[in-house]
Motif scaffolding. Structure first.
Motif, PDB file in Angstrom:
ATOM      1  N   HIS B 176      79.592 -22.666  44.078  1.00 46.84           N
ATOM      2  CA  HIS B 176      79.935 -22.776  42.651  1.00 46.84           C
ATOM      3  C   HIS B 176      78.675 -22.712  41.776  1.00 46.84           C
ATOM      4  O   HIS B 176      78.647 -22.005  40.761  1.00 46.84           O
ATOM      5  CB  HIS B 176      80.691 -24.093  42.404  1.00 46.84           C
ATOM      6  CG  HIS B 176      80.847 -24.446  40.952  1.00 46.84           C
ATOM      7  ND1 HIS B 176      81.579 -23.672  40.077  1.00 46.84           N
ATOM      8  CD2 HIS B 176      80.374 -25.491  40.230  1.00 46.84           C
ATOM      9  CE1 HIS B 176      81.545 -24.229  38.875  1.00 46.84           C
ATOM     10  NE2 HIS B 176      80.821 -25.329  38.939  1.00 46.84           N
ATOM     11  N   SER B 177      77.626 -23.428  42.162  1.00 50.58           N
ATOM     12  CA  SER B 177      76.406 -23.429  41.353  1.00 50.58           C
ATOM     13  C   SER B 177      75.800 -22.032  41.279  1.00 50.58           C
ATOM     14  O   SER B 177      75.284 -21.615  40.227  1.00 50.58           O
ATOM     15  CB  SER B 177      75.388 -24.416  41.941  1.00 50.58           C
ATOM     16  OG  SER B 177      75.936 -25.722  42.001  1.00 50.58           O
ATOM     17  N   LEU B 178      75.885 -21.309  42.383  1.00 50.43           N
ATOM     18  CA  LEU B 178      75.358 -19.945  42.393  1.00 50.43           C
ATOM     19  C   LEU B 178      76.127 -19.024  41.456  1.00 50.43           C
ATOM     20  O   LEU B 178      75.531 -18.285  40.673  1.00 50.43           O
ATOM     21  CB  LEU B 178      75.407 -19.367  43.822  1.00 50.43           C
ATOM     22  CG  LEU B 178      74.334 -19.856  44.777  1.00 50.43           C
ATOM     23  CD1 LEU B 178      74.636 -19.370  46.193  1.00 50.43           C
ATOM     24  CD2 LEU B 178      72.957 -19.356  44.324  1.00 50.43           C
ATOM     25  N   ILE B 179      77.459 -19.084  41.540  1.00 54.92           N
ATOM     26  CA  ILE B 179      78.227 -18.151  40.704  1.00 54.92           C
ATOM     27  C   ILE B 179      78.050 -18.494  39.224  1.00 54.92           C
ATOM     28  O   ILE B 179      77.979 -17.608  38.365  1.00 54.92           O
ATOM     29  CB  ILE B 179      79.716 -18.115  41.132  1.00 54.92           C
ATOM     30  CG1 ILE B 179      80.430 -16.919  40.505  1.00 54.92           C
ATOM     31  CG2 ILE B 179      80.453 -19.371  40.747  1.00 54.92           C
ATOM     32  CD1 ILE B 179      80.089 -15.628  41.160  1.00 54.92           C
ATOM     33  N   VAL B 180      77.916 -19.797  38.915  1.00 58.22           N
ATOM     34  CA  VAL B 180      77.659 -20.171  37.518  1.00 58.22           C
ATOM     35  C   VAL B 180      76.300 -19.635  37.079  1.00 58.22           C
ATOM     36  O   VAL B 180      76.179 -19.021  36.005  1.00 58.22           O
ATOM     37  CB  VAL B 180      77.719 -21.700  37.333  1.00 58.22           C
ATOM     38  CG1 VAL B 180      77.232 -22.100  35.931  1.00 58.22           C
ATOM     39  CG2 VAL B 180      79.135 -22.216  37.549  1.00 58.22           C
ATOM     40  N   ALA B 181      75.290 -19.845  37.904  1.00 54.69           N
ATOM     41  CA  ALA B 181      73.944 -19.416  37.520  1.00 54.69           C
ATOM     42  C   ALA B 181      73.854 -17.897  37.423  1.00 54.69           C
ATOM     43  O   ALA B 181      73.221 -17.353  36.505  1.00 54.69           O
ATOM     44  CB  ALA B 181      72.918 -19.957  38.516  1.00 54.69           C
ATOM     45  N   GLU B 182      74.498 -17.203  38.361  1.00 60.34           N
ATOM     46  CA  GLU B 182      74.441 -15.728  38.327  1.00 60.34           C
ATOM     47  C   GLU B 182      75.166 -15.174  37.104  1.00 60.34           C
ATOM     48  O   GLU B 182      74.675 -14.270  36.418  1.00 60.34           O
ATOM     49  CB  GLU B 182      75.061 -15.159  39.611  1.00 60.34           C
ATOM     50  CG  GLU B 182      74.193 -15.389  40.843  1.00 60.34           C
ATOM     51  CD  GLU B 182      74.950 -15.168  42.150  1.00 60.34           C
ATOM     52  OE1 GLU B 182      74.307 -15.098  43.202  1.00 60.34           O
ATOM     53  OE2 GLU B 182      76.205 -15.080  42.116  1.00 60.34           O
ATOM     54  N   THR B 183      76.360 -15.695  36.852  1.00 58.53           N
ATOM     55  CA  THR B 183      77.119 -15.228  35.694  1.00 58.53           C
ATOM     56  C   THR B 183      76.361 -15.541  34.412  1.00 58.53           C
ATOM     57  O   THR B 183      76.248 -14.708  33.505  1.00 58.53           O
ATOM     58  CB  THR B 183      78.498 -15.911  35.668  1.00 58.53           C
ATOM     59  OG1 THR B 183      79.121 -15.754  36.936  1.00 58.53           O
ATOM     60  CG2 THR B 183      79.377 -15.317  34.595  1.00 58.53           C
ATOM     61  N   ALA B 184      75.816 -16.751  34.346  1.00 61.11           N
ATOM     62  CA  ALA B 184      75.094 -17.167  33.140  1.00 61.11           C
ATOM     63  C   ALA B 184      73.841 -16.332  32.944  1.00 61.11           C
ATOM     64  O   ALA B 184      73.494 -15.952  31.815  1.00 61.11           O
ATOM     65  CB  ALA B 184      74.750 -18.647  33.219  1.00 61.11           C
ATOM     66  N   ALA B 185      73.159 -16.016  34.037  1.00 61.65           N
ATOM     67  CA  ALA B 185      71.970 -15.171  33.936  1.00 61.65           C
ATOM     68  C   ALA B 185      72.346 -13.790  33.422  1.00 61.65           C
ATOM     69  O   ALA B 185      71.623 -13.184  32.625  1.00 61.65           O
ATOM     70  CB  ALA B 185      71.270 -15.084  35.288  1.00 61.65           C
ATOM     71  N   GLY B 186      73.491 -13.286  33.872  1.00 55.65           N
ATOM     72  CA  GLY B 186      73.981 -11.993  33.390  1.00 55.65           C
ATOM     73  C   GLY B 186      74.216 -12.014  31.889  1.00 55.65           C
ATOM     74  O   GLY B 186      73.857 -11.073  31.168  1.00 55.65           O
ATOM     75  N   VAL B 187      74.820 -13.084  31.399  1.00 52.82           N
ATOM     76  CA  VAL B 187      75.048 -13.208  29.958  1.00 52.82           C
ATOM     77  C   VAL B 187      73.711 -13.330  29.223  1.00 52.82           C
ATOM     78  O   VAL B 187      73.484 -12.674  28.197  1.00 52.82           O
ATOM     79  CB  VAL B 187      75.939 -14.425  29.649  1.00 52.82           C
ATOM     80  CG1 VAL B 187      76.069 -14.628  28.140  1.00 52.82           C
ATOM     81  CG2 VAL B 187      77.320 -14.255  30.292  1.00 52.82           C
ATOM     82  N   SER B 189      70.902 -12.215  29.870  1.00 56.85           N
ATOM     83  CA  SER B 189      70.109 -10.988  29.796  1.00 56.85           C
ATOM     84  C   SER B 189      70.557 -10.087  28.641  1.00 56.85           C
ATOM     85  O   SER B 189      69.863  -9.139  28.298  1.00 56.85           O
ATOM     86  CB  SER B 189      70.208 -10.238  31.121  1.00 56.85           C
ATOM     87  OG  SER B 189      71.536  -9.786  31.304  1.00 56.85           O
ATOM     88  N   ARG B 190      71.745 -10.345  28.059  1.00 57.06           N
ATOM     89  CA  ARG B 190      72.206  -9.529  26.936  1.00 57.06           C
ATOM     90  C   ARG B 190      71.727 -10.046  25.577  1.00 57.06           C
ATOM     91  O   ARG B 190      72.014  -9.441  24.549  1.00 57.06           O
ATOM     92  CB  ARG B 190      73.734  -9.467  26.919  1.00 57.06           C
ATOM     93  CG  ARG B 190      74.300  -8.711  28.092  1.00 57.06           C
ATOM     94  CD  ARG B 190      75.796  -8.662  28.089  1.00 57.06           C
ATOM     95  NE  ARG B 190      76.253  -8.308  29.419  1.00 57.06           N
ATOM     96  CZ  ARG B 190      76.280  -7.052  29.889  1.00 57.06           C
ATOM     97  NH1 ARG B 190      75.915  -6.063  29.123  1.00 57.06           N
ATOM     98  NH2 ARG B 190      76.672  -6.827  31.129  1.00 57.06           N
ATOM     99  N   PHE B 191      71.061 -11.212  25.558  1.00 57.33           N
ATOM    100  CA  PHE B 191      70.638 -11.810  24.285  1.00 57.33           C
ATOM    101  C   PHE B 191      69.140 -12.092  24.328  1.00 57.33           C
ATOM    102  O   PHE B 191      68.683 -12.916  25.118  1.00 57.33           O
ATOM    103  CB  PHE B 191      71.399 -13.114  24.032  1.00 57.33           C
ATOM    104  CG  PHE B 191      72.867 -12.912  23.776  1.00 57.33           C
ATOM    105  CD1 PHE B 191      73.330 -12.704  22.481  1.00 57.33           C
ATOM    106  CD2 PHE B 191      73.770 -12.900  24.830  1.00 57.33           C
ATOM    107  CE1 PHE B 191      74.679 -12.495  22.246  1.00 57.33           C
ATOM    108  CE2 PHE B 191      75.120 -12.694  24.597  1.00 57.33           C
ATOM    109  CZ  PHE B 191      75.580 -12.488  23.314  1.00 57.33           C
ATOM    110  N   ASP B 192      68.370 -11.401  23.463  1.00 54.85           N
ATOM    111  CA  ASP B 192      66.923 -11.610  23.430  1.00 54.85           C
ATOM    112  C   ASP B 192      66.564 -13.053  23.115  1.00 54.85           C
ATOM    113  O   ASP B 192      65.515 -13.550  23.497  1.00 54.85           O
ATOM    114  CB  ASP B 192      66.289 -10.729  22.342  1.00 54.85           C
ATOM    115  CG  ASP B 192      66.385  -9.264  22.713  1.00 54.85           C
ATOM    116  OD1 ASP B 192      66.629  -8.974  23.905  1.00 54.85           O
ATOM    117  OD2 ASP B 192      66.238  -8.415  21.812  1.00 54.85           O
TER     118      ASP B 192
END
Lengths: 333, 333, 333, 333, 333, 333
Positions: B176-187, B189-192
C-alpha cells in the motif's frame, strides 16, 4: 527627524483606556496589527493597531521612516502622535513618529493584559496541586514541567490561554490550567475508581502544546508554523514525551494514560482530538476544560456588557448570548 | 493425553480453502478469534476461528486441556479434528485436540494471506523510489526507516495495511505504501510547484504509525493499547521524529513539512487528522492514499464476487456496492 | 391446575445470578419482556425475559394458561420450571407454570437492581444538599419536590435514572441527581459569579421529567405515551412549574433561571434541548450531568468486564470501549 | 455629447494592472459588475467593476447616458475617465463617458485572463490524449465533443473552469480537463483492473455541463437559468447523451459507465452528485478532479501572496491557508 | 421427474396468509429471494422466500433440479411442498418440487400486493387531474406519459412506488403520484402566485425515473444497473426530455420549470437532489411528496400493528414509531 | 427647547417610502434600532433606524436631549429633521429634534407593516375554521384562545409571525396560522385516517408560544427573556395547558395529541422540536407550516425583486435564490 530620537520613554505613556480625544500620545505600545498601504502618490503608509494592558486602538501613520516600515506584528514600538475620536469612524491615533522600542523602554506588564489573579496566588495554587500528587514520578514530571527557570515552564508561566475567547491575557494559560486541574481534582475525589494523580497532571498539562503552537516572545501571540502544520494537540503529546524522558524509570502505564489525556482532551475528532476520551481521567479533564472555559467566556462577556443590560452579545464558545439578568448585575456592584 | 503430543506437524495440513466436508483436519493454523463459553454442566469449551493464508473457518472445541484454554487470539495452534458443513449453520471444525504450536511447526507464510505482489518486486520498487529522492537527509531517513534488520523497517516489511478493508495481508502495508508513493510521485511530476521528495517520503511513511498501533508478532493483528489510546496518526508523528533524530543535520524545514504530511494524511478532523492538509505535498499524499485504497477495496471485492455477478456487496470504503459489469468480468478471465 | 396455586412463595426463590444448570426454578420474578408466539399446531406459547435484582434470563413457556397469556411486560410473576444452559443457545428457563404474583408474594427490593449506595446515605446526602440552599423559596420547593409522601417525591426516590446506559436500577435517579448536584455545587463554589443555589436545585431537579416520562409502578420501566409524545425535557419544565405554583411568592427571576436549567440541560438541540445553556448555572449542570453519567457508564462497564481484560466492550455513551489497564484491575481487587 | 463618439479605440488602452494614480483611462474594458444607484437629487448613476486580462478595478459614473444605463454585466464597454487611488477607499476610475463597444473595438484576448499554458500546447496535449483512446466509439465521441467548429467544442475550448477558485480564466476549463484526464490516466496505468479509455474520456468530459451551466458569450461568466435550476451535473449527463446519439452503434455498456463518471464526479450527494462513484473509473476521475483543483487553488493563492510571506490567506477549497515556507518562496524567484 | 410436470396449476393454490401448519403447498408463487447453499455432502440446495399478494414465507429446497437451480429472484415458480411452523425458527415451506411457471399458470394480480384503491378509481382520478391542466402542451405531455399502451405509461400504471417503506405494491407508483399531485394542486389553489399546471404535472411525473430505475417485469422489483449508476432523479430528468421532444413547440420556459420540479423533488443534496427547490412549484411538490409518503407509511404501519397496541414499531421514514392511541384503534374497527 | 414641543403631529408625516432627498421629515415613526455613540468631544449622539408601515431608514441625531437619549428600541418617537441621500453612504435622516410620542400622536397602523389580507377577511376565515371543528372541547378551546378581548387572543390577533423571513408584519401571525390550518385541513380531508379537528386546532395554535416569546407592545418585536431561555416551543406547550385547564372535562387523549402537535411542529431536534412528529396530525401541521412559510418567503422576495429580474437574492428559508422567470413577471403586472 532628529526629533524622533527624543521620543519620551514609557514612563510618560497614558494607558489606551484613559486616552481622551485631542490628547497627545507618547510612549511604548505593542503593535498588534500592521498593514502597509499605498497612498494616491504611490507612497507607503501604515495602518496599525496599538495595544497595552488596558485596551487597543487603531492608528494610522503617514510618511513612515524605513525603520517604521520594518516593524512586525507583535513588536513593541515607541509612538508619538495624537488621539482623536471621529463620529463616523471611531477612535484613532494619528501617528507622527514611530520606531521599535528598546527592551529597557517598556515594562511588558504594562503592555499586555494580565490575569486578574495575582502571580503569588497562582504560584501557591500550583504548588499545592503538585504537592497533592502521590505518584512520585508524576510529581517530579510536574515540577520539571513548571520549573520557571527553563522551558516549557518559563512560557507556561506567562502565556495567554488563547488569542481570544477566554483567559486571553498574560498568565492566562497558567490560570486556565489551574482551574481545570482544581475542578477536575474535585470531581475525581467523588469517584473511587478515578486516578486523581493522572487527573491533576492531565489538567495541568493538557494545553502544554500551546507553548510551542503560539509565539510567546512578542506582545501579540500568533500561531507558529509548527502550531498550524502539526496542531497543538500533537505538539503537547510530543512535549510530554520529552518531559517523561527526563524522569528516570517513569512507569510506562502512567505515561500511556497521561499522554492519552493530552491527546483526547478536545473530546472528539471534529474538535481536533484524533481519539476520544477512553479513560475516566480523560473524560474528566475534557469536561472540566470545556466547562470552565465556557464559564470564563461568560465572565469575560459580562465585563464588556454595559451595566443594566441583561444579555451579552453572542459568545462564540456557547454559540449564544449569555443571560445575566437583573440579579447578577446587582451582585457585581 | 499423550496422544495429543503425536499431533501431525504443519507439513500434513490442508489449506482451509481446500477442506471438504467430513475430512480430517490436522496441522497448524492461526487462531484469529477465541471465546471461552460454558456448557450446561458448567464445563468450559472454546469457540474459535482458525485462519490460514487461504481462508478462515469457525471451530468448536469441547473438553479443552488447560493448555488449550490458555491460548490467545493471534496464536498459532496445532489442531486435530474434523471439518463438516451443516446445512443450517455452515462450515465448522469439530476440534478434538489443540495446543500452541512450536515455532518450527509452521511457516508463517502458510498462515496469513500474503501480498499478491512478490517480495522481490516490492523490494525493487521500494529501492527505486528511495533512490529517486534527491534531498540527501530525506533519502538517508528513508533508508533507515525501511532497513529490514531493525525497527520500524522489520515490521514495515511484513505488516498488513489494515485489519480489514484493503491490503489486509502480509506485506500489505508495504504494498500500500508503495502504490501511494508511486501514484503520488506521478502526480507530483506534473506540477512544477510540488516538492517531489517530500511527496515520495510522505507517501512511503504516511502509515508508519500502524507498525506500533497494531500488534505484529501474532497471526491476527489487533490494535495495541497505545494504538487505541494515542491513535496511529499521533504515533506516526512520534516515530518520524525518532528517525529524524537519527539523521545528523536534518533540515528543520524538511522535518516540519514531512511530519505535516503524516499528521494531515487523513484529510480532515472527522477522519482523525488533527489538522487538514495545508501544503501541496500533503494534499497529494492524502488524495492518493484515499484513491488507491478505494481502488484496492474494489479489487478485493471483485475477488469475492461470484463470476457472473455484475455487482459486489456493499463496500465499506466507498459506502456502496461496486459495479463490475459484463465487460470487466470477461476481462478478468 | 390447582397445583399452580401451591407454587412456592418468594421466600424459596433462588437469585438468577446463582442458578445452576438443571436446577429447579420456583418463585417470583419480574417479567421484563414478553412475546406471544404460535407453535406448529397453532397453539400460543410465550417467550419471556425474567429479571431480579441479580440478573436477567430468557424463558420459554409452552401451554400457558389464559392467566399466563394475559400478563404484561413489567408484571411480577410467580414461576415454576427448570433452568438449563444449552451450549449453542445459552441459558434458559423452561417454564411449566406461571401466574401473576400477589403483592405480598414478593419484595420489590429482590426483583430490581438497587443502587449500590444505601438509602440512608442517599437520604442524608439529599438533605445536606437541600439544607445548603440559601434562597428560602428554592429550599421550600426542593423540600416539596423530594417529599417522599407524595408525587413527584415518591417516584423520585425509587425510579431508575435510565432504562439502560447508567444508574439503571432502583434509586438510580436519586443517586444520579445527587452526584450531579454535588459535583456541580463543587464547581460552583470555585466561581464567585455563579449562583450556587440555582446550580444545586437545577442539579437535583434536572431529570424530574423522567418520573412521568417513564412508567414507575411496574418492574421494567417503559416510556409512557406522554413521555414519547412530549419529551422528558418539556415534562420537566411543566412539573417544575407545578412545584413553583405551590410556593407562595416564588421569585419570577429564580423561576426563569431554574426552568432554563431544566430545558437546556441536554446542552444542544440535537440532543433534545430546545435551547442551549445561556447561564453559567445551566452550563455547569449540563456538563456535570454529561460527565458523571459517562463516568458511571465506565464504572458499570468495568463490572461486566472479565478480570484480566484491559478493555471493556464498546460503551454507547462514550462511543468507544473504555480502557482500565493492568493497574485499575489490581486496584479493584 | 458628440464628444462621446470620439472615444479612443481599444488600441490606446492601458492594462488595468499598469494604471497609475492620476492617469487618464481610455479604451475598451469588460464590465464585470454593474449597479444602478440614485444620487441625492434622484438622478441615476452607475457603480461598476471594469476588468481586463491584467486585473479588475472599481469605477463610478455620474450623469450616464441612456446608452450607458442600458449596459449589462458581461458587456464590453468603451470608457473615458481618470484613475486615482484614495488612501481610505482604494483605487477607482472616475468615468466621464461610457458606451457599449463595437465588436471590432477590442480583442477578447486583452479583456479576460487567459490560461498560462499556450493554446498550441493545450491542443497538442488534447489530441495526444484523444489519440491514446483505444475504444473506437469513445475516440469518435471525444473528437466530436472537442470539435472546435461546433458546440460544445467551441465553448469547451475557451470557457473558464470556474467563476472563481481555480482556473478562472479563458481556456481554464480545457486546461483543467486536460490535467484531470492526464493525472487520472497516469493513475489508471498502475491498475490492470481499470479501463483507461473510460478514465480518459471521463476526465476530459466531466465538466462538460459547465458549457451550458455558465454563460460564455460575455466577458464575465454567470450561471444560466438552466444551470441553476437543473445543475451542471445533470446537464453534463444530458449533453453526453447527445454526443453518444451522434456515434452509430455506441456500446450501451460504455455509455452506462461513461455517464456514471459524469454523474458521480463530485463524489458525494452533499457535493451535488446524486450517486457516489461505484466504478474504479469514477473513483479515479473524482479524486483526480478534487486533488488537482486543490493544487491549482494553492498555486493561484501563491501568486497573490506577497513575497516573503510563508502563508497564503484562507483558501476556500482547502478550508485553510496554505503554507509555502521559506524554501518555496526562493524556488519561485 | 415426470411427476414434476404434473404440478397443480395456480388455481389450487392457497394464499400464503391462509396457510396452516402441516398443510400441503401447491401452486405458483413469486420468488422474492433466492440463495444457493451447499450441504454437508457438497450438494447444492436452495433457501428461498416465496411471496404472493397476501404475504411472504421462507422456504427451503433440497435436491433441486437444474431447472430449479436456474431460477432468479423475481421469477414466478410453481411449487410443491409442505408448510410448517417451527416453535424456534418460525414458519417455513419444505419444497419438494419447484420449476419456473408458464405465463398462463398464474395471475400476476394474485402474486403481488395491489393498491387498495381500485384501478377504475385510479384511472378516473388520473384523467380528472390531466383534464384540469390548462396549458395545452403540458396536457398533451401528460396524456402521452400516461398512455398505457406504450412506455413509460405501461409501467407507470402498474409499478410499485417503492421496494419498501410506502406504496410498495402493484399500482403503488400511480396511487402515490396521484395523491401527491392532488394534494399539491390543493395547496397551489390557495396561492395566486403558483402555477397550478406545473404543480399538477410535476406531481404526476416526479417519480417517473423509477420506471427505469427499477425492474418491472418480474415479481420483485430490484434496482437496475442504470438506476444504481445514474440515479432515479437523473433518469427522470432524461425521460421527461424525451416526452417534451414528442410534443411540437413545447415552450422552453415550461420545460425548464417542469424538469426543475423533477430534479429538485428530494428537497436537498443530501437526499439526492443535485439542486434545491427554487420555484414555488418545486417547493410544493417536494413537501407534498414527503408529507404524503410519511402519512402512507404510518397508515401501512398501523395495518401491521396488532389491535390494542397504541404504538407501531419504528418507522424508517419518520425515524420514530407512530402513535395511534386508543381512539384511532376504535375508529378502525 | 420649547421649539421641540411644537413638533408637528403624526398627521403631517410623510411615509418613509415616499421621502425625497432634501425633504423635511416631521412626525411619528417607530424606532427600530438605537445605538448611543460618543463624538470627538465626548458628547453622546444617537444612531437610529426609523420605521413605518412603508419602510425603514437610517438616522443620526447629534446633541440629543436627555429625553431623546432615554428612548428604547421599539418606542414610537416624534422626529424633526431632513432626509438626504448620499451617493456613497445612502439614505439617512439628519434628526434635529426627537422625543417619545404620546399615544394619541400616532396610529399604530401607520407605523408597522400590516398583513395584505384585511382584518375582516382574516376574522371570517378564522371563524369558519373554528366552526368547522366537530370536537366540542377543542372548539371551545379555540374560541377562548382567539378571544380578542383577553390574552393570548389579543396578541394573537396582531402579532407578526416573525421578526424577519415571512409574515413579518402586523396580523402576520394570524395570517400565517390561518394558511397553515387551512392548507393542513385540505390535506387532512384526503386521508380517512387523519383527525381533522386536531389538525385544524394544531395548525391554528402551533405558534402560540410566539405571543410570549416576543415582545408585542412596542413597534419592533424582540425576543423576551423567557422566549430566549425557555424557547417558543416549550412556551407554546405551557400556554396550551392553561387553555386546556379552562375547558371543563377536556379529554386527556385530545390534550395529549394537541400538545404533541405543538411540541413537534419544527419537525426535528436540530430545528428545536425536542420530539419528532409521531402522529399523522403532527406530520401534516409540520409540513404545512414549513411549506407555506417557504412560499410566503418567495412571495415576499418577489416583491423586493426589481421588475425584469428573473431571480431574487438569496432567500434564507430556501437556502437559495428563487426563480420567477419571464412568465411570472408578466403575470404580476
Amino acid at each position: 527627524m532628529t526629533e524622533q530620537t527624543s521620543l519620551p520613554g514609557a514612563a510618560a505613556r497614558i494607558p489606551i483606556a484613559e486616552l481622551e480625544s485631542g490628547q497627545a500620545v507618547a510612549g511604548a505600545y505593542a503593535c498588534s496589527e500592521k498593514t502597509t498601504a499605498t497612498d494616491r502618490n504611490g507612497k507607503a503608509y501604515l495602518r496599525l493597531k496599538l495595544r497595552d494592558a488596558s485596551g487597543e486602538v487603531a492608528a494610522i501613520h503617514f510618511d513612515p521612516s524605513d525603520e517604521a516600515l520594518g516593524i512586525s506584528t507583535g513588536d513593541v514600538v515607541v509612538v508619538g502622535g495624537t488621539y482623536s475620536v471621529h463620529p463616523q469612524y471611531g477612535a484613532q491615533v494619528q501617528v507622527r513618529r514611530l520606531r521599535p522600542a528598546e527592551p529597557d523602554e517598556y515594562d511588558a506588564g504594562d503592555l499586555v493584559p494580565v490575569s486578574p489573579v495575582g502571580t503569588a496566588e497562582l504560584a501557591e495554587r500550583l504548588h499545592a496541586l503538585i504537592d497533592s500528587v502521590d505518584e512520585p514520578h508524576l510529581r517530579t514530571l510536574l515540577e520539571r514541567a513548571f520549573d520557571g527557570s527553563r522551558e516549557p515552564g518559563a512560557t507556561l508561566a506567562v502565556a495567554p490561554a488563547a488569542v481570544r475567547n477566554h483567559h486571553a491575557y498574560r498568565h492566562g494559560l497558567l490560570e486556565h490550567s489551574l482551574i481545570v486541574a482544581e475542578t477536575a481534582a474535585g470531581v475525581a475525589s467523588r469517584f473511587d475508581s478515578v486516578d486523581r494523580d493522572i487527573v491533576v497532571a492531565g489538567g495541568l498539562l493538557h494545553d502544554i502544546g500551546k507553548t510551542q503552537a503560539y509565539t510567546s516572545g512578542g506582545m501579540a501571540p500568533q500561531m507558529t508554523d509548527v502550531g498550524r502544520l502539526h496542531g497543538e494537540i500533537v505538539m503537547g503529546h510530543d512535549m510530554v514525551r520529552d518531559l517523561i524522558d527526563e524522569v528516570p524509570d517513569f512507569p510506562a502505564e502512567v505515561a500511556l494514560r497521561l499522554r492519552h489525556v493530552i491527546v483526547a482532551h478536545h473530546g472528539m475528532r471534529e474538535k481536533g482530538s484524533p481519539v476520544v476520551p477512553q479513560t475516566r481521567e480523560a473524560v474528566i479533564v475534557h469536561y472540566c476544560d470545556d466547562m470552565t472555559a465556557r464559564i470564563a467566556a461568560i465572565d469575560d462577556a459580562q465585563k464588556s456588557t454595559p451595566a443594566g443590560e441583561n444579555w451579552s452579545g453572542r459568545i462564540f464558545m456557547i454559540d449564544a448570548p449569555a443571560y445575566f439578568g437583573p440579579r447578577d448585575d446587582s451582585a457585581d456592584e
